[in-house]
Design a protein around this motif. Sequence first.
Motif, PDB file in Angstrom:
ATOM      1  N   THR A  99       0.838  -1.205   0.000  1.00 36.43           N
ATOM      2  CA  THR A  99       0.000   0.000   0.000  1.00 36.43           C
ATOM      3  C   THR A  99       0.870   1.250   0.000  1.00 36.43           C
ATOM      4  OG1 THR A  99      -1.801  -1.099   1.195  1.00 36.43           O
ATOM      5  CG2 THR A  99      -1.738   1.298   1.293  1.00 36.43           C
ATOM      6  N   GLN A 123       0.958   3.986  -2.975  1.00 29.37           N
ATOM      7  CA  GLN A 123       0.621   5.378  -2.669  1.00 29.37           C
ATOM      8  C   GLN A 123       1.734   6.317  -3.095  1.00 29.37           C
ATOM      9  OE1 GLN A 123      -0.208   4.898   1.532  1.00 29.37           O
ATOM     10  NE2 GLN A 123      -2.422   5.009   1.215  1.00 29.37           N
ATOM     11  N   GLN A 163       1.722   6.490  -6.937  1.00 24.71           N
ATOM     12  CA  GLN A 163       0.582   7.286  -7.378  1.00 24.71           C
ATOM     13  C   GLN A 163       0.846   8.780  -7.135  1.00 24.71           C
ATOM     14  OE1 GLN A 163      -3.164   5.878  -5.862  1.00 24.71           O
ATOM     15  NE2 GLN A 163      -4.218   7.779  -6.332  1.00 24.71           N
ATOM     16  N   TYR A 200      -4.219   3.100  -8.974  1.00 23.52           N
ATOM     17  CA  TYR A 200      -5.410   3.390  -8.165  1.00 23.52           C
ATOM     18  C   TYR A 200      -6.233   2.126  -7.934  1.00 23.52           C
ATOM     19  CZ  TYR A 200      -9.878   5.347  -6.705  1.00 23.52           C
ATOM     20  OH  TYR A 200     -11.024   5.622  -6.010  1.00 23.52           O
ATOM     21  N   ASP A 201      -6.482   1.355  -8.996  1.00 25.66           N
ATOM     22  CA  ASP A 201      -7.279   0.122  -8.882  1.00 25.66           C
ATOM     23  C   ASP A 201      -6.600  -0.893  -7.970  1.00 25.66           C
ATOM     24  OD1 ASP A 201      -9.129   1.228 -10.556  1.00 25.66           O
ATOM     25  OD2 ASP A 201      -8.505   0.111 -12.344  1.00 25.66           O
ATOM     26  N   LEU A 211      -4.464  -0.255  -5.605  1.00 28.28           N
ATOM     27  CA  LEU A 211      -4.492   0.256  -4.233  1.00 28.28           C
ATOM     28  C   LEU A 211      -5.834  -0.050  -3.571  1.00 28.28           C
ATOM     29  CD1 LEU A 211      -3.032   1.845  -2.031  1.00 28.28           C
ATOM     30  CD2 LEU A 211      -3.943   3.957  -3.049  1.00 28.28           C
ATOM     31  N   MET A 212      -6.911   0.140  -4.296  1.00 32.79           N
ATOM     32  CA  MET A 212      -8.238  -0.147  -3.754  1.00 32.79           C
ATOM     33  C   MET A 212      -8.392  -1.651  -3.473  1.00 32.79           C
ATOM     34  SD  MET A 212      -9.752   2.694  -3.335  1.00 32.79           S
ATOM     35  CE  MET A 212      -8.096   3.280  -2.904  1.00 32.79           C
ATOM     36  N   LYS A 213      -7.826  -2.463  -4.356  1.00 33.99           N
ATOM     37  CA  LYS A 213      -7.893  -3.912  -4.178  1.00 33.99           C
ATOM     38  C   LYS A 213      -7.115  -4.344  -2.935  1.00 33.99           C
ATOM     39  CE  LYS A 213      -6.709  -8.258  -6.503  1.00 33.99           C
ATOM     40  NZ  LYS A 213      -6.089  -8.861  -7.717  1.00 33.99           N
ATOM     41  N   LYS A 223      -6.349  -2.519  -0.294  1.00 29.84           N
ATOM     42  CA  LYS A 223      -7.047  -2.046   0.903  1.00 29.84           C
ATOM     43  C   LYS A 223      -8.243  -2.932   1.236  1.00 29.84           C
ATOM     44  CE  LYS A 223      -5.713   2.825   0.807  1.00 29.84           C
ATOM     45  NZ  LYS A 223      -6.185   4.236   0.692  1.00 29.84           N
ATOM     46  N   SER A 224      -8.912  -3.420   0.195  1.00 28.29           N
ATOM     47  CA  SER A 224     -10.058  -4.314   0.388  1.00 28.29           C
ATOM     48  C   SER A 224      -9.608  -5.634   1.017  1.00 28.29           C
ATOM     49  CB  SER A 224     -10.756  -4.575  -0.947  1.00 28.29           C
ATOM     50  OG  SER A 224     -11.796  -5.518  -0.799  1.00 28.29           O
ATOM     51  N   THR A 236      -8.830  -5.281   4.660  1.00 26.09           N
ATOM     52  CA  THR A 236     -10.072  -5.280   5.439  1.00 26.09           C
ATOM     53  C   THR A 236     -10.548  -6.702   5.692  1.00 26.09           C
ATOM     54  OG1 THR A 236     -10.736  -3.138   4.503  1.00 26.09           O
ATOM     55  CG2 THR A 236     -12.463  -4.482   5.516  1.00 26.09           C
TER      56      THR A 236
END
Length: 230
Positions: free
Chosen positions: A58, A62, A65, A95-96, A98-100, A102-103, A106
Amino acid sequence: MKAKKKMMICLLCLLLLSAPARPAATVAAFPIIGLIKEALTKVILAIDLRIQRLQNKTIWLQNAQKKLENTLSKLKLDEISNWTQKQKDLYKNYYDELMKVKSIITYYQRIRDITQKQVRLVHEYERTWSLFQQDNHFNMDELVYMKKVYSGILNESIKNIDQIFLILDSFSTQMSDAKRLEIINVAADHIDANYDDLMLFNRQNVLLSLQRAKTKNDVNAVKKFYGITN
Protein backbone atom coordinates in the motif's frame (compact mmCIF):
# COMPACT_ATOMS: atom_id res chain seq x y z
CA MET A 1 -30.19 -25.07 15.33
CA LYS A 2 -28.63 -22.72 17.88
CA ALA A 3 -31.74 -22.95 20.08
CA LYS A 4 -31.57 -26.75 19.92
CA LYS A 5 -27.93 -26.70 21.08
CA LYS A 6 -28.76 -24.45 24.02
CA MET A 7 -31.70 -26.67 24.97
CA MET A 8 -29.41 -29.72 25.00
CA ILE A 9 -26.91 -27.92 27.23
CA CYS A 10 -29.69 -26.91 29.63
CA LEU A 11 -31.02 -30.49 29.79
CA LEU A 12 -27.56 -31.88 30.43
CA CYS A 13 -27.03 -29.37 33.21
CA LEU A 14 -30.26 -30.60 34.81
CA LEU A 15 -28.66 -34.04 34.92
CA LEU A 16 -25.77 -32.50 36.80
CA LEU A 17 -28.19 -30.91 39.26
CA SER A 18 -29.73 -34.27 40.10
CA ALA A 19 -26.39 -35.95 40.87
CA PRO A 20 -25.06 -36.07 44.45
CA ALA A 21 -22.01 -33.97 45.17
CA ARG A 22 -18.78 -35.42 46.53
CA PRO A 23 -15.14 -34.34 46.45
CA ALA A 24 -13.92 -33.84 42.89
CA ALA A 25 -10.99 -35.65 41.34
CA THR A 26 -8.85 -34.58 38.44
CA VAL A 27 -9.96 -35.51 34.93
CA ALA A 28 -7.34 -35.75 32.20
CA ALA A 29 -6.86 -32.72 29.97
CA PHE A 30 -7.86 -32.63 26.30
CA PRO A 31 -5.07 -33.54 23.85
CA ILE A 32 -7.03 -31.65 21.18
CA ILE A 33 -6.39 -28.33 22.92
CA GLY A 34 -2.73 -28.46 21.91
CA LEU A 35 -3.72 -28.93 18.26
CA ILE A 36 -6.14 -26.02 18.46
CA LYS A 37 -3.54 -23.71 19.96
CA GLU A 38 -0.98 -24.72 17.34
CA ALA A 39 -3.45 -24.12 14.53
CA LEU A 40 -4.51 -20.75 15.94
CA THR A 41 -0.87 -19.69 16.25
CA LYS A 42 -0.29 -20.56 12.58
CA VAL A 43 -3.41 -18.64 11.53
CA ILE A 44 -2.48 -15.52 13.50
CA LEU A 45 1.11 -15.54 12.20
CA ALA A 46 -0.10 -16.04 8.62
CA ILE A 47 -2.61 -13.19 8.88
CA ASP A 48 -0.15 -10.78 10.49
CA LEU A 49 2.49 -11.58 7.88
CA ARG A 50 0.07 -11.05 5.00
CA ILE A 51 -1.25 -7.80 6.46
CA GLN A 52 2.32 -6.53 6.87
CA ARG A 53 3.13 -7.35 3.25
CA LEU A 54 -0.06 -5.68 2.02
CA GLN A 55 0.62 -2.60 4.12
CA ASN A 56 4.09 -2.35 2.58
CA LYS A 57 2.53 -2.71 -0.87
CA THR A 58 0.00 0.00 0.00
CA ILE A 59 2.81 2.40 0.90
CA TRP A 60 4.61 1.63 -2.37
CA LEU A 61 1.46 2.13 -4.45
CA GLN A 62 0.62 5.38 -2.67
CA ASN A 63 4.11 6.73 -3.29
CA ALA A 64 4.01 5.72 -6.96
CA GLN A 65 0.58 7.29 -7.38
CA LYS A 66 1.75 10.47 -5.67
CA LYS A 67 4.68 10.80 -8.07
CA LEU A 68 2.33 10.55 -11.03
CA GLU A 69 0.01 13.13 -9.50
CA ASN A 70 2.92 15.50 -8.92
CA THR A 71 4.07 15.07 -12.51
CA LEU A 72 0.58 15.82 -13.79
CA SER A 73 0.21 18.88 -11.57
CA LYS A 74 3.45 20.37 -12.98
CA LEU A 75 2.36 20.06 -16.59
CA LYS A 76 1.20 23.16 -18.41
CA LEU A 77 -2.27 23.19 -19.88
CA ASP A 78 -1.01 22.65 -23.41
CA GLU A 79 1.08 19.70 -22.22
CA ILE A 80 -1.83 17.97 -20.49
CA SER A 81 -3.32 17.13 -23.86
CA ASN A 82 -0.12 15.28 -24.62
CA TRP A 83 -0.46 13.17 -21.47
CA THR A 84 -0.04 9.74 -22.98
CA GLN A 85 -2.57 6.95 -22.70
CA LYS A 86 0.14 4.79 -21.21
CA GLN A 87 0.55 7.20 -18.29
CA LYS A 88 -3.20 7.44 -17.83
CA ASP A 89 -3.46 3.67 -17.74
CA LEU A 90 -0.57 3.47 -15.31
CA TYR A 91 -2.27 5.93 -12.97
CA LYS A 92 -5.53 3.96 -13.18
CA ASN A 93 -3.70 0.68 -12.54
CA TYR A 94 -2.07 2.10 -9.41
CA TYR A 95 -5.41 3.39 -8.17
CA ASP A 96 -7.28 0.12 -8.88
CA GLU A 97 -4.54 -1.99 -7.31
CA LEU A 98 -4.49 0.26 -4.23
CA MET A 99 -8.24 -0.15 -3.75
CA LYS A 100 -7.89 -3.91 -4.18
CA VAL A 101 -5.09 -4.13 -1.61
CA LYS A 102 -7.05 -2.05 0.90
CA SER A 103 -10.06 -4.31 0.39
CA ILE A 104 -7.98 -7.42 1.06
CA ILE A 105 -6.51 -5.84 4.21
CA THR A 106 -10.07 -5.28 5.44
CA TYR A 107 -10.83 -8.96 4.83
CA TYR A 108 -7.73 -10.02 6.75
CA GLN A 109 -8.58 -7.76 9.67
CA ARG A 110 -12.04 -9.32 9.82
CA ILE A 111 -10.49 -12.79 9.77
CA ARG A 112 -8.10 -11.77 12.56
CA ASP A 113 -11.04 -10.58 14.68
CA ILE A 114 -12.79 -13.92 14.15
CA THR A 115 -9.62 -15.80 15.08
CA GLN A 116 -9.19 -13.74 18.25
CA LYS A 117 -12.65 -14.84 19.38
CA GLN A 118 -11.54 -18.43 18.87
CA VAL A 119 -8.52 -17.66 21.06
CA ARG A 120 -10.82 -16.26 23.75
CA LEU A 121 -12.88 -19.45 23.56
CA VAL A 122 -9.79 -21.54 24.30
CA HIS A 123 -8.70 -19.26 27.15
CA GLU A 124 -12.18 -19.30 28.71
CA TYR A 125 -12.36 -23.09 28.44
CA GLU A 126 -8.94 -23.52 30.10
CA ARG A 127 -9.78 -21.09 32.91
CA THR A 128 -13.16 -22.54 33.86
CA TRP A 129 -12.27 -26.20 33.31
CA SER A 130 -9.37 -25.79 35.71
CA LEU A 131 -11.71 -24.22 38.30
CA PHE A 132 -14.45 -26.83 37.91
CA GLN A 133 -11.96 -29.61 38.58
CA GLN A 134 -11.04 -27.95 41.89
CA ASP A 135 -14.65 -27.32 42.92
CA ASN A 136 -15.77 -29.86 45.56
CA HIS A 137 -19.40 -29.30 44.62
CA PHE A 138 -18.87 -31.51 41.55
CA ASN A 139 -18.18 -35.24 41.57
CA MET A 140 -16.16 -37.37 39.20
CA ASP A 141 -19.13 -38.42 37.04
CA GLU A 142 -20.08 -34.79 36.58
CA LEU A 143 -16.55 -33.83 35.59
CA VAL A 144 -16.51 -36.64 33.04
CA TYR A 145 -19.79 -35.29 31.65
CA MET A 146 -18.39 -31.75 31.53
CA LYS A 147 -15.40 -33.06 29.62
CA LYS A 148 -17.72 -34.58 27.01
CA VAL A 149 -19.51 -31.26 26.51
CA TYR A 150 -16.23 -29.35 26.25
CA SER A 151 -14.91 -31.96 23.85
CA GLY A 152 -17.90 -31.41 21.57
CA ILE A 153 -17.43 -27.64 21.59
CA LEU A 154 -13.69 -27.91 20.97
CA ASN A 155 -14.17 -30.37 18.12
CA GLU A 156 -16.57 -27.91 16.50
CA SER A 157 -13.99 -25.16 16.92
CA ILE A 158 -11.50 -27.23 14.90
CA LYS A 159 -13.97 -27.02 12.00
CA ASN A 160 -14.01 -23.24 12.44
CA ILE A 161 -10.23 -23.10 12.10
CA ASP A 162 -10.46 -25.22 8.94
CA GLN A 163 -12.88 -22.60 7.56
CA ILE A 164 -10.41 -19.83 8.38
CA PHE A 165 -7.63 -21.64 6.51
CA LEU A 166 -10.04 -22.06 3.58
CA ILE A 167 -10.59 -18.29 3.56
CA LEU A 168 -6.85 -17.61 3.63
CA ASP A 169 -6.34 -20.00 0.71
CA SER A 170 -9.13 -18.27 -1.22
CA PHE A 171 -6.92 -15.22 -1.79
CA SER A 172 -4.66 -17.29 -4.04
CA THR A 173 -7.60 -18.54 -6.14
CA GLN A 174 -10.20 -16.94 -8.39
CA MET A 175 -12.88 -16.97 -5.71
CA SER A 176 -15.28 -14.03 -5.96
CA ASP A 177 -15.55 -11.43 -3.21
CA ALA A 178 -19.18 -12.42 -2.65
CA LYS A 179 -18.26 -16.09 -2.09
CA ARG A 180 -15.32 -15.17 0.13
CA LEU A 181 -17.52 -12.89 2.23
CA GLU A 182 -20.09 -15.67 2.52
CA ILE A 183 -17.47 -18.07 3.92
CA ILE A 184 -16.21 -15.41 6.34
CA ASN A 185 -19.73 -14.74 7.63
CA VAL A 186 -20.44 -18.46 8.06
CA ALA A 187 -17.18 -18.94 9.99
CA ALA A 188 -17.97 -15.93 12.17
CA ASP A 189 -21.46 -17.27 12.93
CA HIS A 190 -20.10 -20.70 13.86
CA ILE A 191 -17.45 -19.29 16.17
CA ASP A 192 -20.02 -16.99 17.80
CA ALA A 193 -22.31 -19.99 18.37
CA ASN A 194 -19.49 -22.11 19.87
CA TYR A 195 -18.37 -19.27 22.10
CA ASP A 196 -21.95 -18.60 23.28
CA ASP A 197 -22.47 -22.32 23.99
CA LEU A 198 -19.28 -22.44 26.04
CA MET A 199 -20.17 -19.33 28.05
CA LEU A 200 -23.70 -20.61 28.69
CA PHE A 201 -22.42 -23.99 29.87
CA ASN A 202 -19.89 -22.31 32.15
CA ARG A 203 -22.49 -19.99 33.67
CA GLN A 204 -24.86 -22.88 34.33
CA ASN A 205 -22.13 -24.90 36.06
CA VAL A 206 -21.15 -21.95 38.25
CA LEU A 207 -24.83 -21.45 39.14
CA LEU A 208 -25.08 -25.13 40.05
CA SER A 209 -22.09 -24.82 42.36
CA LEU A 210 -23.74 -21.84 44.05
CA GLN A 211 -26.98 -23.78 44.46
CA ARG A 212 -25.09 -26.56 46.21
CA ALA A 213 -23.41 -24.19 48.64
CA LYS A 214 -24.97 -24.90 52.05
CA THR A 215 -24.05 -21.77 54.00
CA LYS A 216 -23.66 -18.07 53.32
CA ASN A 217 -19.91 -18.41 53.83
CA ASP A 218 -19.83 -21.24 51.33
CA VAL A 219 -21.75 -19.11 48.81
CA ASN A 220 -19.31 -16.23 49.29
CA ALA A 221 -16.38 -18.63 48.89
CA VAL A 222 -17.79 -19.93 45.59
CA LYS A 223 -18.32 -16.38 44.32
CA LYS A 224 -14.77 -15.45 45.21
CA PHE A 225 -13.45 -18.66 43.64
CA TYR A 226 -15.10 -17.85 40.29
CA GLY A 227 -14.47 -14.12 40.47
CA ILE A 228 -18.14 -13.14 40.86
CA THR A 229 -18.37 -9.61 42.22
CA ASN A 230 -22.12 -9.22 42.78
